[in-house]
Design an enzyme around this catalytic site. Sequence first.
Site, PDB file in Angstrom:
ATOM      1  N   ASN A 107       0.811  -1.220   0.000  1.00 48.42           N
ATOM      2  CA  ASN A 107       0.000   0.000   0.000  1.00 48.42           C
ATOM      3  C   ASN A 107       0.838   1.261   0.000  1.00 48.42           C
ATOM      4  OD1 ASN A 107      -0.798  -2.231   1.787  1.00 48.42           O
ATOM      5  ND2 ASN A 107      -2.830  -1.298   1.659  1.00 48.42           N
ATOM      6  N   ILE A 136       2.536  -9.727   1.937  1.00 50.06           N
ATOM      7  CA  ILE A 136       2.052 -10.914   2.642  1.00 50.06           C
ATOM      8  C   ILE A 136       0.767 -10.598   3.403  1.00 50.06           C
ATOM      9  CG2 ILE A 136       4.316 -11.999   2.852  1.00 50.06           C
ATOM     10  CD1 ILE A 136       3.118 -10.560   5.981  1.00 50.06           C
ATOM     11  N   ASP A 137       0.494  -9.302   3.632  1.00 49.59           N
ATOM     12  CA  ASP A 137      -0.728  -8.927   4.357  1.00 49.59           C
ATOM     13  C   ASP A 137      -1.983  -9.212   3.530  1.00 49.59           C
ATOM     14  OD1 ASP A 137       0.976  -7.954   6.330  1.00 49.59           O
ATOM     15  OD2 ASP A 137       0.987  -5.937   5.490  1.00 49.59           O
ATOM     16  N   MET A 182       1.864 -12.509  11.460  1.00 46.75           N
ATOM     17  CA  MET A 182       1.824 -11.162  10.878  1.00 46.75           C
ATOM     18  C   MET A 182       0.478 -10.879  10.210  1.00 46.75           C
ATOM     19  SD  MET A 182       5.623 -11.035   9.212  1.00 46.75           S
ATOM     20  CE  MET A 182       7.055 -10.704  10.247  1.00 46.75           C
ATOM     21  N   GLY A 183       0.427  -9.761   9.493  1.00 45.16           N
ATOM     22  CA  GLY A 183      -0.768  -9.405   8.722  1.00 45.16           C
ATOM     23  C   GLY A 183      -1.217  -7.969   8.919  1.00 45.16           C
ATOM     24  N   ARG A 184      -0.502  -7.230   9.764  1.00 47.23           N
ATOM     25  CA  ARG A 184      -0.831  -5.838  10.064  1.00 47.23           C
ATOM     26  C   ARG A 184      -2.300  -5.698  10.458  1.00 47.23           C
ATOM     27  NH1 ARG A 184       2.659  -1.620   6.627  1.00 47.23           N
ATOM     28  NH2 ARG A 184       0.833  -1.372   5.342  1.00 47.23           N
ATOM     29  N   LEU A 293      10.785 -15.260   9.634  1.00 45.89           N
ATOM     30  CA  LEU A 293      10.866 -16.547   8.932  1.00 45.89           C
ATOM     31  C   LEU A 293       9.584 -16.857   8.172  1.00 45.89           C
ATOM     32  CD1 LEU A 293      12.662 -18.595  11.715  1.00 45.89           C
ATOM     33  CD2 LEU A 293      13.653 -17.800   9.566  1.00 45.89           C
ATOM     34  N   GLN A 294       8.428 -16.410   8.693  1.00 48.08           N
ATOM     35  CA  GLN A 294       7.153 -16.718   8.026  1.00 48.08           C
ATOM     36  C   GLN A 294       7.040 -16.052   6.658  1.00 48.08           C
ATOM     37  OE1 GLN A 294       3.682 -14.811  10.304  1.00 48.08           O
ATOM     38  NE2 GLN A 294       5.404 -14.056  11.479  1.00 48.08           N
ATOM     39  N   ARG A 295       7.773 -14.959   6.467  1.00 45.48           N
ATOM     40  CA  ARG A 295       7.757 -14.265   5.173  1.00 45.48           C
ATOM     41  C   ARG A 295       8.789 -14.807   4.196  1.00 45.48           C
ATOM     42  NH1 ARG A 295      10.232  -9.859   5.728  1.00 45.48           N
ATOM     43  NH2 ARG A 295      10.163  -9.089   7.860  1.00 45.48           N
TER      44      ARG A 295
END
Lengths: 394, 394
Positions: A107, A136-137, A182-184, A293-295
């Site tokens: 964004n 990734i969000d 994550m995911g904001r 690590l998840q990203r």
Amino acid sequence: MPRKLAVGQSGGATAVINSSLVGVVREAMQAGVFSEIWGMRRGVEGALADDFVDLSSLSQEKLEAIAYTPGAALASSRHKAPDEDIERLLDILRRRDIVSFLYIGGNDSADTVHRLAAHAGHRGQSLQAISIPKTIDNDLRGTDHCPGYGSIARYVAIATMDSAKDTESMPTMYPIKIIEVMGRDAGWVVAASALGKRSPLDAPHLLYPPERRLSLDQLLRDVDCVYRRYGYVVAVTAETLRDTEGRPFADPELRSELDKFGHPLIRGTADMMCRIIQSELGPRSRFDKPGSLQRMSMLCVSDTDLEEAEMVGRAAVRMALGGETDRMVTLIRESDDSYRCSTGSSELSDVANQQRLLPSNAILDDGSDVSDEFRRYAMPLLGRRPLPVYARLG
Amino acid sequence: MPRKLAVGQSGGATAVINSSLVGVVREAMQAGVFSEIWGMRRGVEGALADDFVDLSSLSQEKLEAIAYTPGAALASSRHKAPDEDIERLLDILRRRDIVSFLYIGGNDSADTVHRLAAHAGHRGQSLQAISIPKTIDNDLRGTDHCPGYGSIARYVAIATMDSAKDTESMPTMYPIKIIEVMGRDAGWVVAASALGKRSPLDAPHLLYPPERRLSLDQLLRDVDCVYRRYGYVVAVTAETLRDTEGRPFADPELRSELDKFGHPLIRGTADMMCRIIQSELGPRSRFDKPGSLQRMSMLCVSDTDLEEAEMVGRAAVRMALGGETDRMVTLIRESDDSYRCSTGSSELSDVANQQRLLPSNAILDDGSDVSDEFRRYAMPLLGRRPLPVYARLG
């Protein structure tokens, strides 16, 4: 007439952001009309320092290796460019005769590209400014999904299965597990943690997306209820979870830390939950926080995600060649039955600084699972390699 | 005469502990002399509650599925059995006519088996008590390595490569990364993080095994030196790191928490390091703490580790059939050139409550890499699937 192109990477790195970069370079090479293909080091931050790297002489072997390397090969930044920077960037692009500006990001990056296109228009400077989606969000509007999401979804689904097997192995020692993802502001990543769930006993038992505010009382009631039923609990929470007063569910000490865009940087949501559960309910509580690590996992990558990331990079080059500007490449789902996506585009004014949150019905009201509709949406994004299937003695 | 066997799983779960369980069951089935094969739920904790599950009727399909499921399918425990429990356990085994007692676990579990064998001897009760090695810490004496280690080594090597690519992507935003890994008092897991390192620029740049005490000053000097040279730093630390006074390198609040065996449970070593580095040196510091995921990933599993875990389970059954007791199965490296291991055994008195720490020369004096000797030792344990190779633009 030979054209010159610049491409940059922005925002948090992912496992597939280099695949988009490679898509741009390959398509630009194949187009045969670009005399120069430049990479901006550290996004606009490097471009403003005139730090460009020549990408037009990269070998096919190198490009292939870069495509399978997680992270931003050009390096990335979160530089929030004020209008003076936008003007200065246009000067630099003009001096270098760069007319195609392709920017891979989310964004905030879309906003930078949007303002760059607008300022170029006001000046009458010829520029195709195209945004290539990456987050990734999964919270960009106008696209079916965002490159990067399929891979983190696959990582989080598998990590939840793995971590839950740890909790199942030690139910008397450590019955409560909180996994922080994550995911904001959006719950797409939280929801993905349920994609490996096949029965009510399977984890996750509780899903806490950031769109839902959670009171301490509700948390304790939820955990107590599942604990009484199964003897252990695996909950997945957004790192950005807030309480019913809108306060971050994290250590007060950490609440004041803000990043440059004003998104609160919260560490400690799961840690905080564990402390509350253990002190109020008793059972020992642990958390897993896979962090960056998840990203970044190429081992967990979704092959579909990797291919689509290259696809949107290639599409951006074709849009620039077609003279389009102030637009973002989008993914359009052509078919659900045998999943297939094509590319389209959106006006950047519809994308920049907007968010597409998780629909409220994607997670069941009691937080115990995701909807069938969400499963149909998300499963194809995990790619063609199936999730593992784990067994119990029965 | 038909014999009866019981098997249990103890201590922290791993990706391959079920493979050892399946090895026991398969070998016992094939031996054709066991009328009953029992699994103890939650190790000796369940056995003391007479909580056994029949394993002799499991299908081959179920066994295959269990072997590829991370975690302890029987559930595990960390119950420290006092002598009264040992006596009571012997009563239960005698009442059930169980003469073969196989226990999958680490140092603490070996001690339980050792005392069980000793008490049975004093009583004159017929019992083959055999310990099957399992620990990601790789700290059991008498064996070349421990099942579980190859897989966590592979996970940590890959996670370090992935996490470092995140740091390389954002060197101006987050130049310092600390990765916190397991291993209790031994640095085998810390050292494994360097197995994907191919040049001095590659991560990790600093290795902090628990055998080496670290002063705050030294940490700051190390980080500052690497930061000046490369512009970013990736350090890997043991979660159990101590300072030169022997105090855990973690939040004082957490220092008092002890588990039942007296091993300090430390959370926060990397978090603490980040806070110190950021406040004393300035650059923004982040940490990754993969937690239980590093032990549990079937996606990262070493195929060699998975096979050897089954192998030691099978060997334990043969030892019991041969009338041996008070021994642990060991792995013997037959050849370095084309790696191959066979099984042997050790007296439990040489194993129980002992630790094999990382040799002091396995990590270079400046902490920047591992020795060639360690690489030769550890690389074959990662299995036949190679580590990923990541690229830079150059």
